[in-house]
Design an enzyme around this catalytic site. Structure first.
Site, short mmCIF file in Angstrom:
data_model
loop_
_atom_site.label_atom_id
_atom_site.label_comp_id
_atom_site.label_asym_id
_atom_site.label_seq_id
_atom_site.Cartn_x
_atom_site.Cartn_y
_atom_site.Cartn_z
N HIS A 132 3.26 -2.86 -5.55
CA HIS A 132 3.92 -1.69 -4.95
C HIS A 132 2.91 -0.66 -4.43
O HIS A 132 3.25 0.17 -3.60
CB HIS A 132 4.93 -1.06 -5.91
N ASP B 123 -2.59 -5.33 -16.22
CA ASP B 123 -1.47 -4.54 -15.70
C ASP B 123 -1.84 -3.77 -14.43
O ASP B 123 -1.03 -3.66 -13.51
CB ASP B 123 -1.01 -3.55 -16.79
N HIS C 68 -3.38 -3.52 -8.63
CA HIS C 68 -3.46 -2.27 -7.86
C HIS C 68 -4.91 -1.90 -7.55
O HIS C 68 -5.23 -1.52 -6.42
CB HIS C 68 -2.82 -1.11 -8.63
C1 BG6 Z 1 2.78 -0.63 -12.65
C2 BG6 Z 1 2.24 -0.80 -14.04
O1 BG6 Z 1 2.52 -1.76 -11.87
O2 BG6 Z 1 2.17 0.50 -12.05
C3 BG6 Z 1 2.49 0.44 -14.85
O3 BG6 Z 1 2.88 -1.92 -14.65
C4 BG6 Z 1 1.92 1.65 -14.15
O4 BG6 Z 1 1.91 0.32 -16.14
C5 BG6 Z 1 2.43 1.71 -12.72
O5 BG6 Z 1 2.34 2.79 -14.85
C6 BG6 Z 1 1.76 2.82 -11.95
O6 BG6 Z 1 2.43 2.98 -10.74
P1 BG6 Z 1 2.52 4.40 -10.03
O7 BG6 Z 1 3.22 4.12 -8.75
O8 BG6 Z 1 3.27 5.29 -10.95
O9 BG6 Z 1 1.10 4.84 -9.85
#
Ligand code: BG6
Length: 517
Positions: free
Chosen positions: A200, A257, A262
């Site tokens: 995402h 994770d 990311h």
């Molecule tokens: C998710 C993780 O993919 O991304 C979570 O599983 C994390 O642990 C999250 O908190 C962070 O996403 P964002 O959009 O809040 O930075």
């Protein structure tokens, strides 16, 4: 198309998706409630969904269509960026939402699903375009993918129409081998072009802006290399703890994770070469080259360059919070890492000898995701000649969230008779400039998948290259069978050892004192 403000849109305005049915496996879960249905509502609100579409939620529990619609309305009220939810819009969405009960590895259930898709398609005059979304825990994915294959639902029409696509959520395996096995399984039913692996972060406006910033401006790209860049820092800091995700996180840890996906994607976008185009193949070809150029860490290197930590009790935003091991669903003696910091090297022409420092953690002092490019200092000829301190270097910060924007730190002369210099900052803020909240990442990604545009999704070779690098990091967390885990108090910037990682190189993390105001 030139617009009055001087903005340029490379396309021809909003793109229109063909009629389709979105099938969500894991319809009772958190992701469906918190992200997917609010995202659909956002798309409908913005007029980005086709006239003819439907959503079929699939899960194990018995539930009526109406009960499902009601719980989704409550979830949308709670999580949509567009609140309060408009009755007329919700009625339009709810009328297209259906629920189908079934097991995840049961042929008979999937045959019933196929029939339901036919009837929903007939009633809504939707040709058989199916977008299958795996919003389930990983352990049931194999059963779903096999069942889709066995019942022919994964099949692509001869001419590519009607289409079937699969959206897969992370985690993509637990390591390189399991990711490859998962891939082989998916590829029994789907060809790679049908598979949309979601990260995402790639749907975030500010992440997409990394490429715009780099390649739509002539100013920065000539400096974006080892000749001018001293080092790069990438921070994904969270203030949240487990929020009910303890059982999942305790099995995963921050490396699996957040780092494997990311952070590797952020790094790839920051470091990649200009792509031949913005299509999926061109962008992903360049990202994978970066990931493959990451120097794998051997054990000796991990000892020096990798820090893992776990939070103890502390205070976040003035509130006392429990230690990780006291969180619900976490084993009392857990050694899972909630914090990771490491130094990485990209062994290619552009980035040779430029360290990339990455860190991520739960329950840190501040919620901030940013990429900071620290440039090399100026020769000490004119200013600060006698001082022990060099001039603070220029730093370009891409703030991914919150306060999305870009800032550049540079030196100015303070007014007066003597040449006193001090660092100042030039700031661009999305909110100030555009005055609107950007759409949610899932809105963009759902729409792109419906359109068949895979540029913001992860290809299997990227997953593989990321695991190739992260695997040795996972191994490097151990020393003589013990985890090299450092404690840190919740609400701080992580363990001391993470500070020392940079101090040893004569540097410091930007958010812990050197960030220019
Ligand atoms: C998710 C993780 O993919 O991304 C979570 O599983 C994390 O642990 C999250 O908190 C962070 O996403 P964002 O959009 O809040 O930075």
């Amino acid at each position: 198309m030139a617009q009055p403000c001087g903005c340029v849109s490379p396309g021809d305005g909003p793109r229109a998706a063909e009629p389709f049915i979105l099938v969500i496996f894991g319809a009772s879960g958190d992701l469906t409630h918190r992200k997917l249905v609010p995202a659909l509502y956002g798309l409908l609100h913005d007029g980005l969904l086709p006239e003819r579409f439907a959503v079929v939620g699939y899960a194990r529990r018995e539930k009526s269509d109406d009960a499902f619609r009601n719980e989704l309305r409550a979830a949308t009220e709670a999580h949509s960026r567009l609140r309060p939810v408009r009755d007329d819009l919700w009625a339009r969405l709810a009328g297209r939402i259906f629920y189908q009960q079934g097991d995840y590895a049961d042929r008979a259930s999937f045959l019933r699903l196929a029939e339901r898709l036919q009837s929903v398609g007939r009633e809504g005059r939707i040709p058989g375009n199916h977008l299958f979304y795996l919003a389930t825990p990983p352990e049931v994915v194999a059963g779903i993918v096999e069942s889709l294959r066995e019942t022919g639902l994964s099949r692509r029409g001869e001419t590519g129409r009607p289409w079937a696509r699969l959206i897969a959520e992370k985690p993509f395996g637990r390591d390189r081998d399991s990711a490859r096995a998962l891939d082989a399984l998916i590829h029994r039913g789907f060809i790679e072009d049908q598979v949309f692996r979601i990260d995402h972060y790639l749907g975030k406006e500010t992440v997409q802006n990394i490429l715009v910033f780099r390649f739509a401006n002539s100013l920065f790209e000539p400096l974006w290399n080892q000749k001018y860049v001293d080092h790069v820092q990438i921070t994904v800091a969270e203030t949240l703890g487990m929020e009910g995700r303890g059982p999942f996180f305790d099995q995963a840890g921050a490396l699996r994770d957040v780092v494997q996906n990311h952070m590797m994607q952020l790094l790839a976008l920051v470091a990649m070469e200009p792509a031949m185009g913005l299509d999926a193949a061109s962008v992903r070809n360049e990202k994978v080259k970066v990931l493959r150029s990451l120097r794998p860490m051997d054990r000796a290197c991990a000892e020096r360059s990798l820090v893992i930590g776990q939070y103890g009790r502390g205070a976040v935003g003035g509130k006392v919070v429990p230690a990780y091991r006291e969180e619900q669903g976490v084993a009392p003696g857990s050694t899972t890492e909630t914090f990771v910091a490491f130094k990485a090297w990209i062994d290619n022409w552009r980035w040779a000898d430029v360290p990339f420092y990455l860190r991520t953690g739960k329950r840190l002092a501040e919620r901030v995701t940013e990429v900071a490019i620290h440039f090399k200092g100026v020769p000490r000829v004119l200013f600060n000649r006698e001082s022990a301190q060099p001039l603070p270097p220029n730093v370009l910060t891409l703030r991914i969230q919150p306060d999305e924007g870009v800032s550049l730190r540079f030196q100015v002369k303070t007014p007066g008779q003597v040449a006193t210099l001090c660092p100042h900052q030039m700031d661009f803020s999305y909110r100030k400039s555009f005055g609107t909240e950007p759409p949610e990442a899932y809105e963009r990604l759902l729409l792109d998948a419906a359109l068949g545009d895979a540029a913001l999704f992860i290809r299997n070779d990227e997953v593989d290259a990321a695991w190739r690098f992260v695997g040795p990091l996972l191994a490097g967390c151990h020393e003589g069978g013990e985890r090299r885990l450092h404690a840190y108090a919740a609400g701080t910037w992580g363990p001391e050892a993470a500070e020392e990682l940079l101090e040893r190189d004569g540097r410091a993390w930007q958010t812990t004192g050197t960030r220019a105001e």
